[in-house]
Design a protein around this motif. Structure first.
Motif, mmCIF file in Angstrom:
data_model
loop_
_atom_site.group_PDB
_atom_site.id
_atom_site.type_symbol
_atom_site.label_atom_id
_atom_site.label_comp_id
_atom_site.label_asym_id
_atom_site.label_seq_id
_atom_site.Cartn_x
_atom_site.Cartn_y
_atom_site.Cartn_z
ATOM 1 N N LEU A 9 -61.426 -56.305 38.254
ATOM 2 C CA LEU A 9 -62.020 -55.041 38.665
ATOM 3 C C LEU A 9 -62.629 -55.215 40.045
ATOM 4 O O LEU A 9 -63.726 -55.757 40.182
ATOM 5 N N PRO A 10 -61.920 -54.803 41.100
ATOM 6 C CA PRO A 10 -62.469 -54.937 42.447
ATOM 7 C C PRO A 10 -63.712 -54.055 42.627
ATOM 8 O O PRO A 10 -63.656 -52.855 42.380
ATOM 9 N N ILE A 11 -64.810 -54.673 43.008
ATOM 10 C CA ILE A 11 -66.074 -53.948 43.178
ATOM 11 C C ILE A 11 -66.586 -54.235 44.574
ATOM 12 O O ILE A 11 -66.601 -55.394 44.983
ATOM 13 N N PRO A 12 -67.021 -53.232 45.323
ATOM 14 C CA PRO A 12 -67.021 -51.823 44.943
ATOM 15 C C PRO A 12 -65.599 -51.288 44.862
ATOM 16 O O PRO A 12 -64.697 -51.802 45.520
ATOM 17 N N GLY A 13 -65.453 -50.255 44.042
ATOM 18 C CA GLY A 13 -64.125 -49.686 43.885
ATOM 19 C C GLY A 13 -64.156 -48.315 43.247
ATOM 20 O O GLY A 13 -65.037 -47.994 42.452
ATOM 21 N N HIS A 14 -63.163 -47.506 43.636
ATOM 22 C CA HIS A 14 -62.983 -46.166 43.081
ATOM 23 C C HIS A 14 -61.678 -46.162 42.306
ATOM 24 O O HIS A 14 -60.681 -46.748 42.748
ATOM 25 N N PHE A 15 -61.662 -45.469 41.157
ATOM 26 C CA PHE A 15 -60.507 -45.465 40.271
ATOM 27 C C PHE A 15 -60.269 -44.052 39.748
ATOM 28 O O PHE A 15 -61.226 -43.309 39.514
ATOM 29 N N ALA A 16 -58.997 -43.695 39.541
ATOM 30 C CA ALA A 16 -58.634 -42.365 39.035
ATOM 31 C C ALA A 16 -57.508 -42.514 38.016
ATOM 32 O O ALA A 16 -56.604 -43.340 38.194
ATOM 33 N N THR A 17 -57.532 -41.690 36.959
ATOM 34 C CA THR A 17 -56.492 -41.771 35.930
ATOM 35 C C THR A 17 -55.207 -41.047 36.308
ATOM 36 O O THR A 17 -54.148 -41.450 35.899
ATOM 37 N N ARG A 18 -55.281 -39.966 37.020
ATOM 38 C CA ARG A 18 -54.101 -39.164 37.319
ATOM 39 C C ARG A 18 -54.002 -38.952 38.830
ATOM 40 O O ARG A 18 -54.233 -37.856 39.313
ATOM 41 N N PRO A 19 -53.625 -39.997 39.570
ATOM 42 C CA PRO A 19 -53.663 -39.910 41.033
ATOM 43 C C PRO A 19 -52.683 -38.901 41.616
ATOM 44 O O PRO A 19 -52.841 -38.483 42.752
ATOM 45 N N PHE A 20 -51.711 -38.504 40.851
ATOM 46 C CA PHE A 20 -50.706 -37.551 41.321
ATOM 47 C C PHE A 20 -51.169 -36.112 41.158
ATOM 48 O O PHE A 20 -50.543 -35.192 41.659
ATOM 49 N N CYS A 21 -52.276 -35.887 40.460
ATOM 50 C CA CYS A 21 -52.852 -34.552 40.270
ATOM 51 C C CYS A 21 -54.003 -34.363 41.257
ATOM 52 O O CYS A 21 -54.715 -35.309 41.570
ATOM 53 N N VAL A 100 -44.889 -52.017 39.073
ATOM 54 C CA VAL A 100 -44.450 -50.877 39.872
ATOM 55 C C VAL A 100 -44.788 -49.623 39.081
ATOM 56 O O VAL A 100 -44.288 -49.435 37.965
ATOM 57 N N PHE A 101 -45.651 -48.778 39.640
ATOM 58 C CA PHE A 101 -46.094 -47.550 38.984
ATOM 59 C C PHE A 101 -45.908 -46.416 39.987
ATOM 60 O O PHE A 101 -46.658 -46.315 40.958
ATOM 61 N N ALA A 102 -44.892 -45.585 39.763
ATOM 62 C CA ALA A 102 -44.540 -44.527 40.721
ATOM 63 C C ALA A 102 -44.634 -43.163 40.059
ATOM 64 O O ALA A 102 -44.200 -42.985 38.917
ATOM 65 N N PHE A 103 -45.201 -42.197 40.792
ATOM 66 C CA PHE A 103 -45.423 -40.852 40.272
ATOM 67 C C PHE A 103 -45.015 -39.806 41.300
ATOM 68 O O PHE A 103 -45.270 -39.971 42.489
ATOM 69 N N LYS A 104 -44.424 -38.716 40.810
ATOM 70 C CA LYS A 104 -44.193 -37.570 41.686
ATOM 71 C C LYS A 104 -45.524 -36.855 41.875
ATOM 72 O O LYS A 104 -46.308 -36.728 40.930
ATOM 73 N N LYS A 105 -45.801 -36.390 43.094
ATOM 74 C CA LYS A 105 -47.040 -35.665 43.363
ATOM 75 C C LYS A 105 -46.976 -34.259 42.778
ATOM 76 O O LYS A 105 -45.903 -33.694 42.574
ATOM 77 N N GLU A 183 -45.117 -36.376 35.542
ATOM 78 C CA GLU A 183 -46.034 -35.947 34.482
ATOM 79 C C GLU A 183 -46.659 -34.599 34.863
ATOM 80 O O GLU A 183 -47.058 -34.418 36.013
ATOM 81 N N PRO A 184 -46.793 -33.704 33.902
ATOM 82 C CA PRO A 184 -47.468 -32.431 34.211
ATOM 83 C C PRO A 184 -48.961 -32.671 34.416
ATOM 84 O O PRO A 184 -49.552 -33.567 33.830
ATOM 85 N N CYS A 185 -49.557 -31.840 35.278
ATOM 86 C CA CYS A 185 -50.980 -31.987 35.563
ATOM 87 C C CYS A 185 -51.849 -31.046 34.728
ATOM 88 O O CYS A 185 -53.017 -31.304 34.547
ATOM 89 N N LEU A 186 -51.312 -29.967 34.274
ATOM 90 C CA LEU A 186 -52.113 -29.017 33.521
ATOM 91 C C LEU A 186 -52.189 -29.407 32.065
ATOM 92 O O LEU A 186 -51.223 -29.881 31.483
ATOM 93 N N GLU A 187 -53.368 -29.185 31.481
ATOM 94 C CA GLU A 187 -53.555 -29.473 30.051
ATOM 95 C C GLU A 187 -52.797 -28.452 29.234
ATOM 96 O O GLU A 187 -52.550 -27.339 29.667
#
Length: 188
Positions: A9-21, A100-105, A183-187
């Motif tokens: 866990l790089p600290i300090p650091g910012h993290f997001a679960t759905r970076p493509f949303c 390798v983790f790739a996502f469409k925006k 992945e869809p962004c809307l719930e």
């Protein structure tokens, strides 16, 4: 040649679960002074919290986090001035997975990007993700039953570091032999 060290866990650091949303997902911000800011944001969820953490390295790529003194605030209280609740202390493990983790925006209708061609679609490519188990934001979300689909329980959550990605087109990724996830962004 010595192998590069992997920080669980790089600290300090910012993290997001759905970076493509855009403006949706779970966000964690860890500071060098062992404070953590937490935000869950989506259509039916909007929770903000701040508190403290300590970290114990378990292996070369995993650690145990202890969260304590986590105070929940109104979603619009960006200055963290008036807590509305304090959560019980809890633990979570984090494991850094390289790959390798790739996502469409995300595409927004009416912003001019609805005409994106499939091959030129912008994508995000990450080479590391951080698996938190359980998701540290679960206690915040579970606090309000309206925030959780029926029967949902805490489980692992994949986080990515904003700013640690490459922006490529779908065509460029496919040329590299990588198929981006759409992945869809809307719930639901």
């Amino acid at each position: 040649m010595p192998r590069a060290s992997v920080e669980p866990l790089p600290i300090p650091g910012h993290f997001a679960t759905r970076p493509f949303c855009t403006n949706q997902g779970h966000f964690l911000s860890f500071s060098a002074s062992e404070t953590v800011e937490m935000l869950a944001s989506a259509q039916s969820i909007n929770v903000r919290a701040k508190g403290h953490f300590s970290i114990q390295t378990l292996t070369r790529n995993s650690a145990l986090l202890y969260f304590f003194g986590i105070k929940v605030y109104e979603p619009l209280d960006a200055t963290y001035s008036t807590p509305i609740q304090t959560l019980a202390s809890f633990n979570a493990t984090v494991t850094c997975e390289q790959g390798v983790f790739a996502f469409k925006k995300q595409k927004f209708m009416g912003n001019g990007n609805e005409n994106w061609e499939e091959d030129s679609w912008p994508c995000l490519l990450y080479h590391a993700r951080y698996v938190f188990e359980p998701d540290p934001l679960y206690p915040l979300i579970a606090n309000n039953p309206a925030n959780l689909p029926e029967g949902q329980t805490p489980g692992p959550a994949h986080y990515y570091r904003p700013g640690n990605q490459q922006e490529l087109t779908r065509r460029e990724l496919l040329h590299m032999g990588i198929s981006p996830v759409d992945e869809p962004c809307l719930e639901k």
